[in-house]
Motif scaffolding. Structure first.
Motif, PDB file in Angstrom:
ATOM      1  N   THR A 162      -6.800   7.125  -1.140  1.00  0.00           N
ATOM      2  CA  THR A 162      -5.862   6.352  -1.951  1.00  0.00           C
ATOM      3  C   THR A 162      -5.212   7.309  -2.943  1.00  0.00           C
ATOM      4  O   THR A 162      -5.912   8.079  -3.610  1.00  0.00           O
ATOM      5  N   THR A 176      -3.704   7.837  -6.325  1.00  0.00           N
ATOM      6  CA  THR A 176      -3.755   7.072  -7.575  1.00  0.00           C
ATOM      7  C   THR A 176      -2.758   7.551  -8.619  1.00  0.00           C
ATOM      8  O   THR A 176      -2.391   6.791  -9.506  1.00  0.00           O
ATOM      9  N   GLN A 177      -2.357   8.805  -8.522  1.00  0.00           N
ATOM     10  CA  GLN A 177      -1.360   9.331  -9.459  1.00  0.00           C
ATOM     11  C   GLN A 177      -0.537  10.376  -8.711  1.00  0.00           C
ATOM     12  O   GLN A 177      -1.061  11.065  -7.841  1.00  0.00           O
ATOM     13  N   ASP A 190       0.540  -2.714  -1.106  1.00  0.00           N
ATOM     14  CA  ASP A 190      -0.491  -3.396  -1.898  1.00  0.00           C
ATOM     15  C   ASP A 190      -1.731  -2.523  -2.116  1.00  0.00           C
ATOM     16  O   ASP A 190      -2.385  -2.599  -3.151  1.00  0.00           O
ATOM     17  N   PHE A 226      11.097  -1.023  -0.408  1.00  0.00           N
ATOM     18  CA  PHE A 226      11.084   0.008  -1.455  1.00  0.00           C
ATOM     19  C   PHE A 226      10.114  -0.364  -2.578  1.00  0.00           C
ATOM     20  O   PHE A 226      10.446  -0.274  -3.765  1.00  0.00           O
ATOM     21  N   ALA A 227       8.946  -0.796  -2.205  1.00  0.00           N
ATOM     22  CA  ALA A 227       7.919  -1.114  -3.197  1.00  0.00           C
ATOM     23  C   ALA A 227       6.638  -0.364  -2.840  1.00  0.00           C
ATOM     24  O   ALA A 227       6.512   0.209  -1.750  1.00  0.00           O
ATOM     25  N   PHE A 228       5.704  -0.364  -3.783  1.00  0.00           N
ATOM     26  CA  PHE A 228       4.388   0.180  -3.479  1.00  0.00           C
ATOM     27  C   PHE A 228       3.696  -0.716  -2.449  1.00  0.00           C
ATOM     28  O   PHE A 228       3.751  -1.939  -2.563  1.00  0.00           O
ATOM     29  N   GLU A 235      -8.093   9.395  -4.415  1.00  0.00           N
ATOM     30  CA  GLU A 235      -9.393   8.748  -4.538  1.00  0.00           C
ATOM     31  C   GLU A 235      -9.942   8.699  -3.123  1.00  0.00           C
ATOM     32  O   GLU A 235      -9.353   8.046  -2.245  1.00  0.00           O
ATOM     33  N   LEU A 250      -1.774   0.635  -2.374  1.00  0.00           N
ATOM     34  CA  LEU A 250      -1.267   1.920  -2.875  1.00  0.00           C
ATOM     35  C   LEU A 250      -1.026   2.879  -1.699  1.00  0.00           C
ATOM     36  O   LEU A 250      -1.484   2.634  -0.590  1.00  0.00           O
ATOM     37  N   LYS A 260       5.893   3.771   0.453  1.00  0.00           N
ATOM     38  CA  LYS A 260       6.837   2.683   0.199  1.00  0.00           C
ATOM     39  C   LYS A 260       6.759   1.625   1.302  1.00  0.00           C
ATOM     40  O   LYS A 260       6.619   1.953   2.482  1.00  0.00           O
ATOM     41  N   TRP A 309      14.231  -7.323  -3.709  1.00  0.00           N
ATOM     42  CA  TRP A 309      14.769  -6.278  -4.585  1.00  0.00           C
ATOM     43  C   TRP A 309      14.014  -6.155  -5.906  1.00  0.00           C
ATOM     44  O   TRP A 309      14.272  -5.247  -6.671  1.00  0.00           O
ATOM     45  N   GLY A 310      13.111  -7.068  -6.192  1.00  0.00           N
ATOM     46  CA  GLY A 310      12.442  -7.043  -7.488  1.00  0.00           C
ATOM     47  C   GLY A 310      13.396  -7.350  -8.623  1.00  0.00           C
ATOM     48  O   GLY A 310      13.315  -6.764  -9.705  1.00  0.00           O
TER      49      GLY A 310
END
Ligand code: ZN
Ligand code: ZN
Ligand code: ZN
Lengths: 645, 645, 645
Positions: free
Chosen positions: B511, B513-514, B497, B493-495, B541, B499, B489, B177-178
């Motif tokens: 990739t 990036t934003q 590694d 529910f995370a990024f 990218e 991206l 995700k 869960w971070g």
């Protein structure tokens, strides 16, 4: 100087050293850490695990970085909430606002104050004299997520004590609140209830007192933390990071014990928070409106010591607005330089690296989650290089214009807007904008501040005029431009005996006999100045001939000696005309010929900065005669220039 | 075949025989009954009064009708709620949602599961082998009225157990869960709280887990009912009637134990439920938008066994939308045939007769309250006649296009929209629509399904790409059209590694990036395809040259091998161009020349059906060469045709 | 005659005498006092301090003024709430609505009734025979701030008792409510719950009964107060001051025991309360819409005794609307004369002097807080002078037109709007407006009233047609114009056996077989009358040829004998045409040639009044032949005229 917010607890310890080296390489001098780390430092009651934090600080320090340590009180850990559920804040519905995010405490809880003192003391004892620790940040963003006003049993008890101290007798309270109205009279302070959840609106004086009480609790809480830090961490500064467009407590009062104020600058997010028009939001969606950062720089510079920091600076898209744009290329750099132009000592980016997990995972950092420098990080690096080349920035000088900004005015107009779109924040910002569009520098000052150094003083929104404020107006020779509703309330949220503008009638021979809040729409005003007005109109009884009038002949603007009074909410055109053709000439000030929608000018010492928020290049007038320190004669969109003189 | 929903308990027993005869005469074969009749079958604890239901089933059976029996668990009677108030669901405010309507239970209550098993067993023991009972419907519309997520003490206890099973140790949970973020770390599973009613947003991984937990409870509950029915009612089918545009639980998982899925088709009501534009709502107010029924037919056909029923079909105006139109003449017939064209086995109207009392009294039936056949009833009768003449419908064949629809994607994007108008349901539907406007058939499939039979695969919204999904994409040779946020995700529910697009980077060298969420407005995209985009934009990218770009040169569409990636939310024109000129040629598919706004084509076996949702007649191309089974060369508005080949 | 509302408790006793003298000088005859003064009269349980009120009444009486004494039950004091917290009303969320404003009681509390009787008795014993007391007002604005429906334990207990009395057996209740639907059957009255906070909508018959119960409690409460006053204060009138656009209880039933009804007229505030268009709100922002005061005068005149008072008249800007305009000069006078034209006996301004403190400090009075007469006060003084010169006003005569206004219809359509914008209040007002635009006088009457004296009867909204209502329609010879949904519900909120229009089918041979609520938009209707329709449409089964039809030929208007039925919601143009060209000729009535948007005509006895709500002068036709009593041939904006004949 540059800074950054860093969360060593979010990353493998093996990454710290490279992180620190890259910070230093980017030109960063200050690193804020620790403010959400309580559960990592005290994982269970009384068991402290400071060792990792010792190592993190040491790693940063070895890289030549200075640490700003945050007290972790914005995030009480679960075990504390379980031990003392009474620390939770309560909503207007009377229900506790629970664990699972942050700021889950009420300032009213005595247990919470004791526990806060305990953890602050633990931090300060451990790091107060650490050579790498340059200063402290108390808590984090007081009031974020609407946490100033809390409506629980602890709050009620504290409010009753506060009332007892303030009023001494129930009769004095009944008198001040006008409790004879609707049989609301109390016979004991234990009769007092929180002014919420009644059948219809509660008494405005009661509500104002509850807001004052709530604001004073923040002051007291911050004093408590600061006193501990002063005692255990001599020689270090203490600051707090305030928010943007947030007025639920008196920031001036909280700042009194700080060395300087800091604030958290998210220009794009704030575009959605302030009531900008949809047209403005669309137009400035990737730059922010040109006065958003500046307004806050000038506000927070006026808090304490004529200094301020930007503690958190937006480095790319954020995650918390309804829509979250990517800043236009150049803006991350522009915002930093604009902060310095307004006197910032440090601009500290939030955050070093985007977290790949949890609530803010969509919030950019100077680095991407994959440890690569982000787009914003590149711009920050450019600022780092430029700052190094630039050398020290000059001292800040006073501005020619002062704008009086009053937190209590925000509470009063929210308690009694009388018109659905009457917003203290909006009129204050729009009056600031009007002066900035003409190229003038502005200081934002509290009511009662010494105004003798200014040529022009703006009072856009000041329903309650205190004796100190009246005295300051008498003591200055400045031209004073006064907005509607000024002096319309006493300290006890009542009409002044002589009707509005109350004490200001000493300066300006008018009486406000009727007011109207007006549905959306433009009403024509004409005379020496012309334009539109809306939202609000006052009827004046006065011998003064109107400077400008409504269609039916009623005065919209009057003037007397150094005082100009605006008896309505002026739209941009009317307001611009009032400032440019009425106020500036009287004040002996001259407007600069800039494109008002997009170019902003700010002087710091003997330097002049110009910033381009628009889509077209702008050429600095008489550029050939200027010595440029940054940029040159033509300023591209999202670029800036700095010249001497 | 046709069916109908019938409530014998609502009518005098003396009416039943005529009702049954009229059903049979209308061509009805299946009658669903019983699903809200608990209080009539067990009026007090343990006292059963099945006799009336025996007689009702017998009456229907004697008329040659087959019965689909609903378990009555959607409406626990008052005495049960009084005995066990803990079965009530709780709202986000923590308050119980009380008796007085329906679905007043939480899936978390062990008592409720026991009581449900008891009543289902009673029904199954009594009727499991009844010769007139052809099958069962479990409960009714799981989740209707927002009843999947419940926030009471029973839910908290069940969630904690679920977390304990899933994570084994608190540290594993904290990691997933971070929880290090904002000091949210737990030291025991008993520390876990429901992710609701905190001061600000709770952790997204916690919220996603709570949604998974809640969804799994529906699965478990439906399994419990189904297991009882399997045991006591051998040879009968078991189904459940799902809703439209509803995604609060994983319908694929619930369907695993069913013989087939059913769904409740209210095309006009759904027009108000989905975020159609006001222009669309005005235009299609009496027909529904042309893809609303089809989208759901294709979705629910993919649940289990490549079969489905429409268990409730709108027969006229309904009562529950903000506005409730009368269908255009012809639509009640058209919707039935369209369902058959998409593979429905049975279309069952809701309901036989409009009830003159209670909550749904304004909901039409095939008959009016005065026992006269309604306007919609006449159209149903026409379908009955046509079906009888038509003979058996052919088997359904696979479609050339697959659209991957993921329920978890709905939860993820609702937990973290990042832009206020980013809606999983909307982008999924619009991509489906884009293909249907070109005359192609679509199968809707779950993530991880075998994709090898398809020529074109659409991934409009798939933030979490599982290993199985990745494998399926590798294993097919289809052209794959991928929407924004794909692979953004992890399971927690995370990024990822690497991206976003995470695992998809194996297939497509990009990739992200934003990302920006964009305020309402149209942004121009141009290149090999052109059109508008909005709401969302990604910065890539990549070495790939863009197929289409934004104004500033940033890629909007890229392609690599069989994979096309859309780095924005395409508007209809851009999306249409992408599908028609980029995707179809690569996939070897050809668009049909139909008026895309109003005509829809669907093949079933060797038959082709065409449906006219518009206001103008449409002539089938090359009609002279076709053998028509229904209608002819020119299809009037609200009419249809069917031809061979 | 003029009156005023006065709060002696708000001012120094030394001001009273001058206040009274100035009232008398202004032409005021009646002074309402006391209705919020409980805490000043009984500051602690059982300790009465009537002496100040004795002196206030004496001061007023000595000045020749008559007192209307309000019972102070709208503001129970804090000590009473503390002693008996069960008197508090509860919101839909089940939480008590607390102390701090007013109306914090539920009609369900037996303790509250006892305490109310106690304080009313105390007032009546002290002042019942006081020579200066002319009459009584019970409580204040029953229902203000949504206080009719309360959802607490006391309410539940009282509702169960009411149900037991009404239905005798649970089976009768189950039958009436249709509880077989969704297994909602109850086996005891103690099973009944409040129809609120269920998972989805509760039964409409249950909701209607809860509303009837709540309304009847107001009736019973008002009867209790009135009975005490009758007993202890013989020869004095008893009235209650109702509100505008408020329909949560049956005002006819409450009025039965009153001598006459009063109402509180705030024309500008009501402009924001009723769903006027934004265009209308902008246009009439400083005058109010021309039918707002008149509608209520006609409504409340019909309550009891063909008499009414305006107990509170807006004298300037108010404080409680979203925007609060200053009335156009002339309107404070115009509204008073308009009330007299409609038959008012007294127009009493709220309030004598603007209070400088508490909730209503922004509400104007006849005097400013600084004791100077306000702008509105000057206009009131003009009315005082004019009234004195005018002499007695003639008796009121019946109007040619009756509009049947039913409170239960408001409840029924709010419980089941079926279309989001179907509003009983709106259609009732718009039909009234349509007749008033043609210069005709209207009486508003309850359903079941004798209609034999009228030429035209309007039934804009009457879903439930009682036997008495049917009889009244049969007994009159008037033309009857009937709106949609008439007769569509039985007493138990069910369909009539013969479908809508139920009992009206005796008068008009039609059956409504389908209804549609329609999204905003205009649908063309053409035939003998033409125009737009929207919101609602019915399909009729009838032999009658349509008078006007929709595009598809469906009937929009039909007529039979004296009855005209409108099977849709007519827009202003269609409605105007129906009234003017269909209804008036049949009724033998003639429209007056007035500018319908701005001029209003009203006859009282042998006098005719004309009022100009517009921005242009209007010249009275054939003015030379008229004898003017006020004004003359040309009526300026915001002016009026009165002539004989
Ligand atoms: Zn923040
Ligand atoms: Zn349903
Ligand atoms: Zn009121």
């Amino acid at each position: 100087m540059l800074g950054v917010c860093y969360y060593p607890e979010h990353w493998p310890e093996s990454w710290w050293e490279r992180d620190a080296a890259e910070m230093a390489a980017l030109g960063i001098r200050y690193v804020r850490i620790g403010e959400f780390a309580w559960s990592r430092v005290e994982p269970e009651p009384g068991r402290f695990t400071f060792e990792w934090l010792d190592r993190a600080i040491e790693t940063l320090g070895k890289a030549g970085l200075k640490v700003v340590l945050g007290t972790p009180t914005a995030t009480p850990p679960k075990w504390l909430v379980d031990l003392y559920p009474e620390i939770l804040p309560h909503g207007e519905d009377g229900r506790p606002r629970g664990f699972g995010s942050r700021r889950h405490y009420t300032f009213s809880s005595a247990v919470w104050l004791r526990e806060s003192a305990r953890i602050v003391t633990a931090f300060a004892e451990r790091y107060g004299q650490n050579p790498h620790v340059a200063g402290w940040q108390t808590d984090n963003e007081y009031g974020c997520h609407d946490t100033i006003l809390s409506y629980g049993p602890e709050d009620l008890a504290a409010f009753r004590s506060w009332l007892r101290r303030r009023y001494q007798t129930p009769d004095a309270l009944n008198e001040a609140w006008g409790n004879v109205f609707w049989s609301m009279e109390l016979s004991s302070f234990d009769d007092a209830v929180l002014p919420v959840a009644a059948v219809t609106e509660t008494g405005p004086a009661a509500r104002l007192d509850f807001w004052r009480f709530s604001s004073e609790q923040v002051v007291r809480y911050n004093e408590m933390q600061t006193a501990i830090l002063r005692r255990l961490s001599p020689g270090r500064f203490v600051t707090h990071n305030y928010m943007g467009f947030f007025h639920d407590f008196d920031h001036y009062a909280v700042s009194e014990v700080l060395d300087f104020a800091s604030w958290d600058s998210y220009p794009l997010g704030f575009l959605e928070k302030f009531p900008f028009s949809e047209e403005e939001r669309a137009r400035f969606t990737r730059t922010s409106h040109p006065d958003v950062p500046a307004f806050h720089h000038d506000l927070y510079r006026g808090m304490a010591g004529n200094r301020f920091w930007v503690m958190e600076q937006q480095p790319g898209p954020v995650n918390w607005a309804p829509w979250n744009a990517v800043p236009m290329p150049g803006m991350v750099r522009l915002w930093a330089w604009e902060a310095f132009a307004h006197g910032a000592e440090v601009v500290s980016y939030f955050r070093w690296r985007q977290a790949p997990f949890a609530q803010e995972q969509m919030h950019a950092g100077l680095n991407r989650p994959d440890r690569v420098r982000s787009v914003g990080g590149e711009e920050a690096a450019q600022v780092g290089v430029e700052l190094a080349a630039f050398g020290p920035l000059p001292e800040n000088r006073p501005s020619p214009v002062a704008l009086v900004f009053d937190y209590e005015a925000s509470w009063i107009t929210r308690i009694q807007p009388q018109g659905a779109d009457y917003r203290h924040e909006e009129i204050s910002y729009r009056w600031y904008e009007a002066v900035r569009r003409l190229g003038l520098d502005v200081d934002i000052v509290p009511p009662g501040a010494d105004l003798s150094a200014y040529s022009l003083v703006l009072l856009p929104s000041l329903p309650h005029v205190s004796p100190a404020m009246l005295q300051a107006l008498k003591a200055t020779e400045a031209t004073v431009l006064i907005g509607p509703r000024a002096g319309s309330k006493t300290r006890d949220f009542a009409f002044p005996d002589n009707l509005p503008p109350g004490p200001l009638a000493e300066l300006l021979p008018i009486t406000v006999t009727q007011v109207a809040s007006m549905r959306p729409g433009r009403h024509a005003v004409a005379g020496d100045v012309a334009g539109g007005a809306g939202r609000w109109r006052e009827w004046l009884e006065t011998e003064l001939a109107p400077v400008a009038s409504f269609d039916d002949g009623g005065a919209a603007v009057v003037a007397h000696d150094r005082f100009i009074y605006v008896a309505t909410w002026p739209e941009a055109d009317l307001l611009g005309a009032i400032v440019e053709t009425l106020a500036l000439p009287r004040a002996g000030l001259t407007a600069l010929p800039i494109p008002p929608d997009t170019i902003r000018i700010r002087r710091r010492g003997d330097l002049t900065f110009a910033f381009n928020y628009g889509t077209e290049p702008w050429t600095v007038p008489e550029a050939e005669s200027k010595r440029f320190r940054l940029g040159g004669a033509t300023i591209a969109p999202q670029d800036l220039a700095c010249w001497e003189g």
